[in-house]
Design a protein around this motif. Sequence first.
Motif, PDB file in Angstrom:
ATOM      1  N   PRO A  51      11.969 -23.241 121.033  1.00 53.90           N
ATOM      2  CA  PRO A  51      12.754 -24.475 121.149  1.00 53.90           C
ATOM      3  C   PRO A  51      13.101 -25.094 119.795  1.00 53.90           C
ATOM      4  CG  PRO A  51      10.981 -24.463 122.752  1.00 53.90           C
ATOM      5  CD  PRO A  51      10.737 -23.295 121.840  1.00 53.90           C
ATOM      6  N   ALA A  52      12.189 -25.003 118.817  1.00 59.46           N
ATOM      7  CA  ALA A  52      12.471 -25.562 117.488  1.00 59.46           C
ATOM      8  C   ALA A  52      13.621 -24.824 116.816  1.00 59.46           C
ATOM      9  CB  ALA A  52      11.222 -25.505 116.618  1.00 59.46           C
ATOM     10  N   LEU A  53      13.631 -23.510 116.931  1.00 62.66           N
ATOM     11  CA  LEU A  53      14.703 -22.737 116.317  1.00 62.66           C
ATOM     12  C   LEU A  53      16.042 -23.013 116.988  1.00 62.66           C
ATOM     13  CD1 LEU A  53      12.913 -19.328 115.702  1.00 62.66           C
ATOM     14  CD2 LEU A  53      13.540 -21.047 113.997  1.00 62.66           C
ATOM     15  N   ARG A  54      16.034 -23.287 118.278  1.00 59.72           N
ATOM     16  CA  ARG A  54      17.290 -23.641 118.953  1.00 59.72           C
ATOM     17  C   ARG A  54      17.824 -24.967 118.425  1.00 59.72           C
ATOM     18  NH1 ARG A  54      14.729 -20.912 123.218  1.00 59.72           N
ATOM     19  NH2 ARG A  54      13.752 -22.778 124.074  1.00 59.72           N
ATOM     20  N   ARG A  55      16.930 -25.896 118.107  1.00 64.69           N
ATOM     21  CA  ARG A  55      17.374 -27.168 117.526  1.00 64.69           C
ATOM     22  C   ARG A  55      17.865 -26.990 116.087  1.00 64.69           C
ATOM     23  NH1 ARG A  55      15.844 -31.844 120.481  1.00 64.69           N
ATOM     24  NH2 ARG A  55      16.353 -33.052 118.634  1.00 64.69           N
ATOM     25  N   PHE A  56      17.530 -25.865 115.470  1.00 69.18           N
ATOM     26  CA  PHE A  56      17.951 -25.566 114.100  1.00 69.18           C
ATOM     27  C   PHE A  56      19.368 -24.986 114.056  1.00 69.18           C
ATOM     28  CE2 PHE A  56      16.230 -23.508 109.931  1.00 69.18           C
ATOM     29  CZ  PHE A  56      16.648 -24.606 109.213  1.00 69.18           C
ATOM     30  N   GLU A  57      19.879 -24.530 115.188  1.00 68.85           N
ATOM     31  CA  GLU A  57      21.157 -23.826 115.218  1.00 68.85           C
ATOM     32  C   GLU A  57      22.335 -24.636 114.677  1.00 68.85           C
ATOM     33  OE1 GLU A  57      21.718 -22.244 119.116  1.00 68.85           O
ATOM     34  OE2 GLU A  57      19.982 -20.880 118.974  1.00 68.85           O
ATOM     35  N   ALA A  63      22.363 -38.551 104.651  1.00 65.51           N
ATOM     36  CA  ALA A  63      21.037 -37.940 104.497  1.00 65.51           C
ATOM     37  C   ALA A  63      20.063 -38.386 105.575  1.00 65.51           C
ATOM     38  CB  ALA A  63      20.473 -38.253 103.107  1.00 65.51           C
ATOM     39  N   ALA A  64      20.067 -39.661 105.899  1.00 68.98           N
ATOM     40  CA  ALA A  64      19.078 -40.178 106.850  1.00 68.98           C
ATOM     41  C   ALA A  64      19.190 -39.474 108.199  1.00 68.98           C
ATOM     42  CB  ALA A  64      19.242 -41.683 107.013  1.00 68.98           C
ATOM     43  N   ALA A  65      20.414 -39.316 108.699  1.00 70.27           N
ATOM     44  CA  ALA A  65      20.614 -38.675 110.000  1.00 70.27           C
ATOM     45  C   ALA A  65      20.235 -37.199 109.946  1.00 70.27           C
ATOM     46  CB  ALA A  65      22.064 -38.836 110.436  1.00 70.27           C
ATOM     47  N   THR A  66      20.608 -36.531 108.856  1.00 70.81           N
ATOM     48  CA  THR A  66      20.315 -35.106 108.734  1.00 70.81           C
ATOM     49  C   THR A  66      18.819 -34.861 108.629  1.00 70.81           C
ATOM     50  OG1 THR A  66      22.432 -34.790 107.606  1.00 70.81           O
ATOM     51  CG2 THR A  66      20.820 -33.015 107.428  1.00 70.81           C
ATOM     52  N   LEU A  67      18.135 -35.673 107.847  1.00 71.96           N
ATOM     53  CA  LEU A  67      16.688 -35.509 107.698  1.00 71.96           C
ATOM     54  C   LEU A  67      15.946 -35.862 108.983  1.00 71.96           C
ATOM     55  CD1 LEU A  67      16.236 -36.808 104.058  1.00 71.96           C
ATOM     56  CD2 LEU A  67      16.090 -34.445 104.868  1.00 71.96           C
ATOM     57  N   LYS A  68      16.511 -36.779 109.766  1.00 74.01           N
ATOM     58  CA  LYS A  68      15.921 -37.063 111.080  1.00 74.01           C
ATOM     59  C   LYS A  68      16.007 -35.828 111.966  1.00 74.01           C
ATOM     60  CE  LYS A  68      15.975 -40.197 115.033  1.00 74.01           C
ATOM     61  NZ  LYS A  68      15.885 -39.068 115.989  1.00 74.01           N
ATOM     62  N   ASP A  69      17.108 -35.095 111.870  1.00 66.73           N
ATOM     63  CA  ASP A  69      17.233 -33.857 112.632  1.00 66.73           C
ATOM     64  C   ASP A  69      16.172 -32.842 112.204  1.00 66.73           C
ATOM     65  OD1 ASP A  69      19.377 -34.846 114.059  1.00 66.73           O
ATOM     66  OD2 ASP A  69      20.887 -33.934 112.742  1.00 66.73           O
ATOM     67  N   ILE A  70      15.915 -32.769 110.899  1.00 70.57           N
ATOM     68  CA  ILE A  70      14.863 -31.873 110.400  1.00 70.57           C
ATOM     69  C   ILE A  70      13.506 -32.300 110.969  1.00 70.57           C
ATOM     70  CG2 ILE A  70      13.558 -31.208 108.349  1.00 70.57           C
ATOM     71  CD1 ILE A  70      16.151 -29.728 108.478  1.00 70.57           C
ATOM     72  N   ASP A  71      13.233 -33.603 110.951  1.00 71.00           N
ATOM     73  CA  ASP A  71      11.972 -34.107 111.497  1.00 71.00           C
ATOM     74  C   ASP A  71      11.849 -33.770 112.980  1.00 71.00           C
ATOM     75  OD1 ASP A  71      11.465 -35.112 108.996  1.00 71.00           O
ATOM     76  OD2 ASP A  71      11.943 -37.187 109.514  1.00 71.00           O
ATOM     77  N   ASP A  72      12.965 -33.855 113.708  1.00 71.65           N
ATOM     78  CA  ASP A  72      12.946 -33.530 115.140  1.00 71.65           C
ATOM     79  C   ASP A  72      12.639 -32.049 115.364  1.00 71.65           C
ATOM     80  OD1 ASP A  72      13.522 -36.137 115.777  1.00 71.65           O
ATOM     81  OD2 ASP A  72      15.664 -35.806 116.115  1.00 71.65           O
ATOM     82  N   ILE A  73      13.165 -31.175 114.484  1.00 72.98           N
ATOM     83  CA  ILE A  73      12.862 -29.748 114.583  1.00 72.98           C
ATOM     84  C   ILE A  73      11.369 -29.524 114.383  1.00 72.98           C
ATOM     85  CG2 ILE A  73      13.200 -27.506 113.465  1.00 72.98           C
ATOM     86  CD1 ILE A  73      16.066 -28.512 112.775  1.00 72.98           C
ATOM     87  N   HIS A  74      10.818 -30.188 113.380  1.00 67.79           N
ATOM     88  CA  HIS A  74       9.388 -30.066 113.096  1.00 67.79           C
ATOM     89  C   HIS A  74       8.550 -30.539 114.283  1.00 67.79           C
ATOM     90  CE1 HIS A  74       5.575 -31.740 111.394  1.00 67.79           C
ATOM     91  NE2 HIS A  74       5.557 -30.569 110.806  1.00 67.79           N
ATOM     92  N   GLU A  75       8.903 -31.687 114.845  1.00 67.72           N
ATOM     93  CA  GLU A  75       8.151 -32.222 115.974  1.00 67.72           C
ATOM     94  C   GLU A  75       8.309 -31.355 117.215  1.00 67.72           C
ATOM     95  OE1 GLU A  75       5.889 -34.575 116.013  1.00 67.72           O
ATOM     96  OE2 GLU A  75       6.165 -34.589 113.843  1.00 67.72           O
TER      97      GLU A  75
END
Length: 270
Positions: free
Chosen positions: A157-163, A136-148
Motif C-alpha cells: 500500500p505504501a508503494l501505491r501511494r508513491f506512484e 513543499a509543505a503539501a509534497t512533504l505531507k504526501d511523503i509523511d503519509d507514505i511513511h505512515e
Amino acid sequence: MDPSKSGTLTVPGASIYYEVRGEGPLLLLIASGDSDAAVFERMAAVLALEYRVVTYDPRGNSRSPLDGPPEDQRVEEHAEDACRLLDHLAGPDEQVRVFGSCSGGVVALELAIRRQDRVLQTVIHEPPSFGLLPDAAATLKDIDDIHETFRREGAGPALRRFEPFFGGVPAPELPEAHDNTAFFLAHVIRPFSHFVPDLPALAAVADRIVVTGGRASRTYLVHRPAVVLAQRLGQELTLFPGGHIGYAKYPVEFARQLTELFAHPEPPHP
C-alpha cells in the motif's frame, strides 16, 4: 566487467561494502535510498574504460549492515561514509569525481560541501529535495503519509501511494543485491526527502556541480526538485537519457554523456 577489487570498510555504526572497477581517475557512484552497488554494474563497466569506478551499498542496505537496530538515516552520516570511503581508496591528494542519483544525489551534494579539497566535480540526478519546491509543505505531507501507510499497512500500500511521484505508475524496479524496500520506507524516505541542501554553501561550489534530470521523467513530481535546484544554482538543467533510472536502463548512453560532462565541467547556464 567484474570488480577488480571489493571489500568492506568499517565506519561508525556500520560496515560499508564497496567495489572497484577499472583504472584511471577515481569516480564515485552513489546509489539511491533503496539501491546498492548492483544498480550501477552495467554503467560502471562502461565508465571503467576511462575511470577507476567505485560503487558501494549505502549503510543499512544489502551488504552494508548496521551495527545495531535499524534507525532513521541521516544525510550527514551517509556523506561521512562517502568521505571515509574516498579517504580509504583515493591517494592522499587525489581529487575525485562523484555521481549521485535520487537520494544518492542528496548525499553527493552534502559531500561536495564537506570535501571541497577532495571532490573535483559532482553530477547529481533528480535528488528528492522536495523542501525546495514552492508547494513543499503539501509534497512533504504526501511523503509523511507514505511513511505512515507503510507503518500501518506494509510495503505494498505504501508503494501505491508513491506512484504519483512517478507520473501515476509504480516506482521503477532496479537491480539490487537484496531487497531494501522495507528499510527505505521505514528509515530513509522521510528524512532524506525532508532534508534541504545548504544553498549558500552549494553556491560557493556551484561551478563544480551539474544538476541533471531524465528526459522521460520531465513531467514527474520526482523531477521537479532538480529543476528548482538548477535554477537556484544559476544553471540550466541538463537532461540525460531515460527517466529517473536512466543510468540503469540506458547504461552506455548515460555513461557517455556523463563522461562528456566530466570532460567539459563548466555547468550550463541559461
